[in-house]
Scaffold this motif. Sequence first.
Motif, mmCIF file in Angstrom:
data_model
loop_
_atom_site.group_PDB
_atom_site.id
_atom_site.type_symbol
_atom_site.label_atom_id
_atom_site.label_comp_id
_atom_site.label_asym_id
_atom_site.label_seq_id
_atom_site.Cartn_x
_atom_site.Cartn_y
_atom_site.Cartn_z
ATOM 1 N N MET A 1 0.883 -1.223 0.016
ATOM 2 C CA MET A 1 0.012 -0.014 0.121
ATOM 3 C C MET A 1 0.842 1.111 -0.164
ATOM 4 N N ASP A 2 0.306 2.472 -0.824
ATOM 5 C CA ASP A 2 1.137 3.498 -0.997
ATOM 6 C C ASP A 2 0.433 4.531 -0.259
ATOM 7 N N LEU A 3 0.630 4.840 0.983
ATOM 8 C CA LEU A 3 -0.029 5.833 1.718
ATOM 9 C C LEU A 3 0.273 7.284 1.319
ATOM 10 N N THR A 4 1.507 7.364 0.756
ATOM 11 C CA THR A 4 1.860 8.856 0.591
ATOM 12 C C THR A 4 1.122 9.349 -0.841
ATOM 13 N N ALA A 5 0.411 8.340 -1.503
ATOM 14 C CA ALA A 5 -0.423 8.713 -2.764
ATOM 15 C C ALA A 5 -1.722 9.625 -2.093
ATOM 16 N N ILE A 6 -1.922 9.447 -0.714
ATOM 17 C CA ILE A 6 -3.018 10.076 -0.390
ATOM 18 C C ILE A 6 -2.637 11.500 0.076
ATOM 19 N N ASN A 7 -3.069 12.383 -0.883
ATOM 20 C CA ASN A 7 -2.698 13.957 -0.446
ATOM 21 C C ASN A 7 -3.671 14.530 0.644
ATOM 22 N N PRO A 8 -2.925 14.851 1.911
ATOM 23 C CA PRO A 8 -3.935 15.218 2.911
ATOM 24 C C PRO A 8 -4.881 16.544 2.558
ATOM 25 N N ALA A 9 -4.152 17.455 1.746
ATOM 26 C CA ALA A 9 -4.728 18.681 1.535
ATOM 27 C C ALA A 9 -6.049 18.430 0.563
ATOM 28 N N VAL A 10 -6.056 17.717 -0.439
ATOM 29 C CA VAL A 10 -7.120 17.075 -1.348
ATOM 30 C C VAL A 10 -7.948 16.342 -0.488
ATOM 31 N N LEU A 11 -7.624 15.441 0.516
ATOM 32 C CA LEU A 11 -8.537 14.713 1.294
ATOM 33 C C LEU A 11 -9.328 15.559 2.279
ATOM 34 N N ILE A 12 -8.908 16.591 2.732
ATOM 35 C CA ILE A 12 -9.514 17.656 3.575
ATOM 36 C C ILE A 12 -10.691 18.382 2.898
ATOM 37 N N ALA A 13 -10.126 18.761 1.496
ATOM 38 C CA ALA A 13 -10.999 19.677 0.594
ATOM 39 C C ALA A 13 -12.291 18.715 0.063
ATOM 40 N N SER A 14 -11.929 17.425 0.048
ATOM 41 C CA SER A 14 -13.198 16.493 -0.398
ATOM 42 C C SER A 14 -13.753 16.140 0.885
ATOM 43 N N LEU A 15 -13.355 15.947 2.085
ATOM 44 C CA LEU A 15 -14.317 15.745 3.054
ATOM 45 C C LEU A 15 -15.195 16.926 3.372
ATOM 46 N N MET A 16 -14.684 18.059 3.027
ATOM 47 C CA MET A 16 -15.695 19.201 3.522
ATOM 48 C C MET A 16 -16.846 19.046 2.332
ATOM 49 N N VAL A 17 -16.568 18.822 1.377
ATOM 50 C CA VAL A 17 -17.768 18.604 0.448
ATOM 51 C C VAL A 17 -18.624 17.446 0.653
ATOM 52 N N ALA A 18 -17.786 16.300 1.023
ATOM 53 C CA ALA A 18 -18.589 15.055 1.447
ATOM 54 C C ALA A 18 -19.654 15.244 2.682
ATOM 55 N N ALA A 19 -19.270 16.088 3.607
ATOM 56 C CA ALA A 19 -19.712 16.633 4.858
ATOM 57 C C ALA A 19 -20.970 17.407 4.623
ATOM 58 N N VAL A 20 -21.191 18.201 3.655
ATOM 59 C CA VAL A 20 -22.073 19.318 3.245
ATOM 60 C C VAL A 20 -23.567 18.766 3.647
ATOM 61 N N PRO A 21 -24.123 17.742 2.972
ATOM 62 C CA PRO A 21 -25.399 17.225 3.011
ATOM 63 C C PRO A 21 -25.933 16.941 4.423
ATOM 64 N N ILE A 22 -25.007 16.064 5.109
ATOM 65 C CA ILE A 22 -25.323 15.906 6.487
ATOM 66 C C ILE A 22 -25.296 17.039 7.311
ATOM 67 N N MET A 23 -24.348 17.911 7.234
ATOM 68 C CA MET A 23 -24.190 19.193 8.022
ATOM 69 C C MET A 23 -25.645 19.802 7.991
#
Lengths: 310, 360
Positions: A1-23
């Motif tokens: 597994m290559d965890l470095t492939a996960i970019n934290p900035a992109v991850l945070i940006a997309s979790l903000m989007v994923a959270a909108v409906p429930i928020m």
Amino acid sequence: MDLTAINPAVLIASLMVAAVPIMLAATGELVVEKAGVLNLGVEGMMIMGAVYGLAIAVEAESPVVGFVAAAAGGAALSLIFAFLTQVLLANQVATGLALTLFGLGLSSLIGQGYVGIKPPPTPRLDFGPLTDIPVLGTILFRHDPVVYLSVLIIAAVWALLKFTRAGLILRAVGENHDAAHALGYKVQRIRLLAILFGGAMAGLGGAYISLVRVPQWTDGITAGAGWIALAIVVFASWKPWRILLGAYLFGGITVLQLNLQAAGARIPVEYLSMSPYLITILVLVIMSADRGRAALNAPAALGRNFHASR
Amino acid sequence: MRRRTLLAGAALGLGLTLSGTAMAQDKTKACFVYVGPIGDGGWTYQHHQGLLAVQEAFGDKVETAYQENVPEGADAERVLTQMALSGCDIIFTTSFGFMDATNAVAAKFPDVKFEHATGYKREHPNVATYNARFYEGRAVMGTIAGRMTKSNKIGYIASFPIPEVIQGINSSFIHARKVNPDVTISVVWAYTWFDPAKEADAAKALIEQGVDVILSHTDSTAPLAELAKTPGTIGFGQASDMAEYKPSPRVSSIIDNWAPYYIKRVGAVIDGTWEQADAWEGIAGGEVEIGEITEAVPAEVKAEAEAMRDAIAAGSYHPFTGPLNKQDGTPWLAEGETASDGDLLGMSFYVEGIEGDIPK
């Protein structure tokens, strides 16, 4: 597994989007519960918002009109709930559940002609050079307006409940409706307004799924987001800013599990798919373990019907 | 008075129904069971095009019926039984997961013909199976993917770990690697045929991992909708042309054309010549078509992909031609050897070079 492939900035940006409906839905439900009403129909109102939002946005060719229509649609469905529980004094739990089932069915009927149709795209806000700031630009300045709106709404609800007279009255109604009534406040009218707000927020949340996140219509598109929103209200112990936290946590795990899969994590897919729900249950258990505190935060009149003659 | 009107109405209604059945007996009734909605723009949409073609070809001689959104499982058996009871002469079940239900119901209705798509069980003489060699189309898509990727990462949104899907992953990868030795493939298992929200999330996660070409093995257009949000990424139409996403992100497509097969089989029922069969046609037979390769693809890549398509159609090239090793490095096909149909139908391993495990 290559965890470095996960970019934290992109991850945070997309979790903000994923959270909108429930928020959005959870913020609405928080106000409803603060007024002493338990509306379990969030899922139903969300999905009605999703189908109205998409249908109207497609017909009007404008996502903004779609979002407004979704809020109106969610509020319209919540009016049924308000009528049954506030005027006819029906049981709130049963009515809320019925509302969810009704919303799922009705949305499926309305959505028949809209399966597979592309809604007009919702543009991102243009922040000009701010977008290009490394890390921060990715996280903060590359979203559509609804992402910012959802945070603004939380701030507004927080300020309203904490600092204004209207907020005080709303909380009074939720804590002790008899006392509020004795002081001359119109308990039912205030609750009606709270329920309408809750419906509108759930509708907006639903529309975000069908207009931005997916963006398409299909039966059952909200896939339980309304129930998560209900859980997040408890998780947040009825405090607005904690809703933000809860929604980001849930959204974060949802996004992370797919990223882990794509990065080739050697964890069985089934565990990853269930992880957001597992975490939600876990947090609820931890929150409820301290019974005294959780109970203190819950509005005292939550779920109890009010009738002036009593 | 009122009661009499009601009774008369009921009698009239009954009469109508009876005459309806009497008329239906002259017609052959072809029924279709769909796993998703017709509006999915992909898999189910194409099967429905087949139904429309049957209706068009035979006109008054056939009557058609269909049911959308039938879940794979106990519900499927109920729907099939209901169809068989309602006078269907031939029933097409159009998803892999209907396999056991189809065979179970077929046992109870020996006079009704059953046709199961993409399955391999024919437990009764009235069950036939049919499939298409989607992996041939994947070879063409894989070639384009390998040439087009700039990050050298391609993604595959897989549905269920069944041979048909694994063939697709392997075929895509082999041909992408053939033209681009640096290419790697990330597979995300969605565990659904049709769930636009999940498919979109999967596509999003892949894009976040740096993937810039996505192949999907699910039924909706959601992955393309997600790709459309990110400039510089491309994908392909799956099962249907998905032309509304032309010229990019949809740069080409695999189109399932079921119409000729459906017309042939319904025709056989009308003539009374229907027999159990196991059909597996590909590009050559016209069941798998390659959708227009758009101008987003450079001319030389387009020519290369079209040459691949034509070689497969002519039978001069087989997408699974050795030397090929299995994932663990053990030899599978020797130089020049091609995979047998039996091997393909039971395929449960990745070829060498793909990372990760196939879920059990």
